[in-house]
Design an enzyme around this catalytic site. Structure first.
Site, mmCIF file in Angstrom:
data_model
loop_
_atom_site.group_PDB
_atom_site.id
_atom_site.type_symbol
_atom_site.label_atom_id
_atom_site.label_comp_id
_atom_site.label_asym_id
_atom_site.label_seq_id
_atom_site.Cartn_x
_atom_site.Cartn_y
_atom_site.Cartn_z
ATOM 1 N N ILE A 87 39.189 36.518 37.404
ATOM 2 C CA ILE A 87 38.357 36.973 38.519
ATOM 3 C C ILE A 87 37.017 36.239 38.534
ATOM 4 O O ILE A 87 36.554 35.763 39.570
ATOM 5 C CB ILE A 87 38.124 38.507 38.432
ATOM 6 N N GLY B 261 38.509 47.359 36.522
ATOM 7 C CA GLY B 261 38.945 47.789 35.199
ATOM 8 C C GLY B 261 37.996 48.793 34.569
ATOM 9 O O GLY B 261 38.296 49.367 33.531
ATOM 10 N N CYS C 94 42.550 45.450 42.506
ATOM 11 C CA CYS C 94 43.278 44.680 43.526
ATOM 12 C C CYS C 94 44.141 45.593 44.401
ATOM 13 O O CYS C 94 44.095 45.531 45.636
ATOM 14 C CB CYS C 94 44.118 43.602 42.865
ATOM 15 N N ASN C 95 44.922 46.472 43.775
ATOM 16 C CA ASN C 95 45.788 47.359 44.563
ATOM 17 C C ASN C 95 44.969 48.311 45.422
ATOM 18 O O ASN C 95 45.293 48.555 46.592
ATOM 19 C CB ASN C 95 46.695 48.156 43.625
ATOM 20 N N HIS D 285 46.129 54.753 41.106
ATOM 21 C CA HIS D 285 45.651 54.081 42.320
ATOM 22 C C HIS D 285 45.213 55.063 43.414
ATOM 23 O O HIS D 285 44.215 54.834 44.097
ATOM 24 C CB HIS D 285 46.729 53.147 42.865
ATOM 25 N N HIS E 152 51.566 41.835 43.877
ATOM 26 C CA HIS E 152 52.057 43.212 43.951
ATOM 27 C C HIS E 152 52.629 43.418 45.367
ATOM 28 O O HIS E 152 52.181 42.788 46.322
ATOM 29 C CB HIS E 152 50.925 44.228 43.806
ATOM 30 N N GLN F 99 46.924 39.614 43.349
ATOM 31 C CA GLN F 99 46.022 40.311 42.422
ATOM 32 C C GLN F 99 44.874 39.448 41.926
ATOM 33 O O GLN F 99 43.784 39.948 41.638
ATOM 34 C CB GLN F 99 46.829 40.857 41.232
HETATM 35 P P1 NAD Z 1 40.421 37.837 32.181
HETATM 36 O O1 NAD Z 1 40.857 38.231 30.827
HETATM 37 O O2 NAD Z 1 41.214 36.833 32.946
HETATM 38 O O3 NAD Z 1 38.911 37.310 32.137
HETATM 39 C C1 NAD Z 1 37.903 37.957 31.417
HETATM 40 C C2 NAD Z 1 37.000 36.893 30.800
HETATM 41 O O4 NAD Z 1 35.927 37.529 30.124
HETATM 42 C C3 NAD Z 1 37.718 36.022 29.769
HETATM 43 O O5 NAD Z 1 37.333 34.671 29.985
HETATM 44 C C4 NAD Z 1 37.173 36.529 28.423
HETATM 45 O O6 NAD Z 1 37.142 35.510 27.432
HETATM 46 C C5 NAD Z 1 35.771 36.921 28.836
HETATM 47 N N1 NAD Z 1 35.108 37.873 27.939
HETATM 48 C C6 NAD Z 1 35.645 38.699 27.002
HETATM 49 N N2 NAD Z 1 34.666 39.437 26.418
HETATM 50 C C7 NAD Z 1 33.493 39.068 26.984
HETATM 51 C C8 NAD Z 1 32.150 39.447 26.817
HETATM 52 N N3 NAD Z 1 31.793 40.385 25.919
HETATM 53 N N4 NAD Z 1 31.198 38.849 27.564
HETATM 54 C C9 NAD Z 1 31.524 37.904 28.480
HETATM 55 N N5 NAD Z 1 32.797 37.490 28.685
HETATM 56 C C10 NAD Z 1 33.765 38.075 27.957
HETATM 57 O O7 NAD Z 1 40.285 39.195 33.002
HETATM 58 P P2 NAD Z 1 40.339 39.368 34.586
HETATM 59 O O8 NAD Z 1 41.751 39.489 35.002
HETATM 60 O O9 NAD Z 1 39.469 38.347 35.237
HETATM 61 O O10 NAD Z 1 39.713 40.827 34.722
HETATM 62 C C11 NAD Z 1 38.315 41.039 34.811
HETATM 63 C C12 NAD Z 1 38.069 42.359 35.499
HETATM 64 O O11 NAD Z 1 38.613 42.285 36.827
HETATM 65 C C13 NAD Z 1 38.732 43.576 34.846
HETATM 66 O O12 NAD Z 1 37.937 44.705 35.078
HETATM 67 C C14 NAD Z 1 40.025 43.720 35.629
HETATM 68 O O13 NAD Z 1 40.561 45.017 35.594
HETATM 69 C C15 NAD Z 1 39.552 43.341 37.014
HETATM 70 N N6 NAD Z 1 40.592 42.873 37.926
HETATM 71 C C16 NAD Z 1 41.580 42.043 37.480
HETATM 72 C C17 NAD Z 1 42.558 41.654 38.379
HETATM 73 C C18 NAD Z 1 43.697 40.783 37.952
HETATM 74 O O14 NAD Z 1 44.794 40.974 38.451
HETATM 75 N N7 NAD Z 1 43.502 39.837 37.071
HETATM 76 C C19 NAD Z 1 42.530 42.076 39.708
HETATM 77 C C20 NAD Z 1 41.472 42.868 40.135
HETATM 78 C C21 NAD Z 1 40.508 43.284 39.233
#
Ligand code: NAD
Length: 340
Positions: free
Chosen positions: A13, A111, A141-142, A194, A220, A302
């Site tokens: 994201i 999240g 996302c959902n 959700h 999804h 997503q």
């Molecule tokens: P991801 O694991 O792809 O990315 C997270 C990043 O943060 C990684 O690069 C990780 O190394 C880094 N990280 C870990 N600990 C850290 C810290 N203490 N400080 C800074 N960076 C740190 O995760 P994502 O899928 O991008 O998800 C991020 C948020 O977005 C979550 O809340 C998730 O629920 C939400 N989200 C994800 C999706 C999806 O489908 N991927 C969709 C919508 C929302």
């Protein structure tokens, strides 16, 4: 003067939000924060996006990889008006105090639990109520996909009852650690989280969600049954409502977009970048209205659907646009998103 934005967490994201910020006429991407060097850190470095150290990260690790860092997360927080937290689930809450200490506005992702922020945000639904807030959470996302559909439906006909079955992708394409790779896993918690999450945006919406996870990474798919309060004129009206709502991409049967595989191929075909589909995908042929009952499918990418909402949330917080529609228009123009 442009609003200065930083992104903490440069994963699925975060890197998309960072790119989207850089494309907005009224926002400046000051930098991104990462814990460790990897292919994404290299990409940021090669694109000259200032990279800051977050969490347990050390400059020595980055130096060893030949990647220069611009300072620590604290330095980044001192240089921005808004930080977008895109760290893994629950880490955002741990970061909240640092954002407060820095006296800056913060955006969290889906999240995190809803109480991490003053309000949960969906651009088409509650932009006005989120103006000037210091902490916002972008719903997942959902939930973003359902909230957009609610924005198309609820004001026109009202909702008596809404049931959604969410067919959820197992994991993101770049994540090789999660499954399932075989089998279908029902989410035994009913309703799934959700529905309650949608009610952080639409408190009165009578929606029930159930979910199951399937072995795919692409998107999804939501199977929707809505009972309206006011009977619509027919399916053409519902299709028109989706067409008139920003961030929907409708496919006609002649396009032969049979499922998520072709929907993502469309995204890749039209893309100059990573091939995202930030719109809700709706199949026209799959929209059916029977009196006050409606049925439709929608697909949700997503990895990217929440990206435009993050941008609009920044504008709402900083009061950069006269209203939500104006912000959505600026965002969509900058990201090349058209109406269906
Ligand atoms: P991801 O694991 O792809 O990315 C997270 C990043 O943060 C990684 O690069 C990780 O190394 C880094 N990280 C870990 N600990 C850290 C810290 N203490 N400080 C800074 N960076 C740190 O995760 P994502 O899928 O991008 O998800 C991020 C948020 O977005 C979550 O809340 C998730 O629920 C939400 N989200 C994800 C999706 C999806 O489908 N991927 C969709 C919508 C929302």
């Amino acid at each position: 003067m442009k609003v200065r934005v930083g992104v903490n967490g440069y994963g699925t994201i975060g890197k998309r939000v960072a790119d989207a910020v850089a494309r907005q006429p009224d926002l400046e991407l000051v930098g991104v924060a990462k814990t460790r060097p990897n292919f994404e850190a290299r990409r940021a470095f090669e694109r000259r996006i200032p990279l800051y150290l977050a969490g347990p990260g050390t400059a020595a690790d980055f130096d060893a990889a030949g990647i220069r860092t611009a300072g620590t997360l604290a330095d980044l927080l001192g240089r921005v008006d808004v930080i977008v937290d895109a760290t893994p689930d629950k880490v955002g809450r741990e970061n909240r105090a640092a954002y407060e200490r820095a006296g800056i506005r913060a955006i969290f992702q889906g999240g995190e639990k809803a109480d991490v922020a003053e309000a949960s945000f969906s651009a088409l639904s509650n932009y006005a109520a989120c103006r000037g807030k210091r902490r916002l959470r972008i719903v997942s996302c959902n939930t973003t996909g359902i909230a957009r559909a609610a924005a198309a439906i609820e004001p026109r006909w009202g909702v008596e009852r809404w049931d959604v079955v969410l067919v959820r992708r197992a994991t993101d394409p770049a994540d090789s650690h999660k499954g399932p790779v075989n089998g279908i896993v029902p989410t035994l918690q009913i309703p799934s989280h959700h529905g309650p999450d949608v009610r952080t945006i639409y408190p009165e919406l009578p929606i029930t969600t159930t979910a199951l996870v399937v072995p795919t990474t692409l998107m999804h798919v939501h199977v929707n049954h809505v009972r309206f309060r006011r009977v619509p004129g027919g399916r053409a009206e519902l299709v028109a409502a989706f067409r008139e709502t920003p961030r929907f991409r409708l496919f006609a049967s002649w396009e032969h977009v049979e499922g998520t595989a072709q929907a993502m191929e469309v995204a890749r075909d039209r893309s100059e970048g990573r091939g995202d589909m930030m719109e809700n995908v709706v199949w026209e042929e799959g929209v059916r209205v029977d009196g006050s009952d409606a049925y439709f499918f929608q697909a949700i990418h997503q990895e990217s659907i929440v990206v435009p909402e993050n941008i609009d949330a920044i504008r709402a917080m900083m009061d950069l646009a006269p209203d939500g529609a104006a912000s959505v228009a600026i965002t969509d123009r900058a990201l090349g998103l058209g109406r269906a």
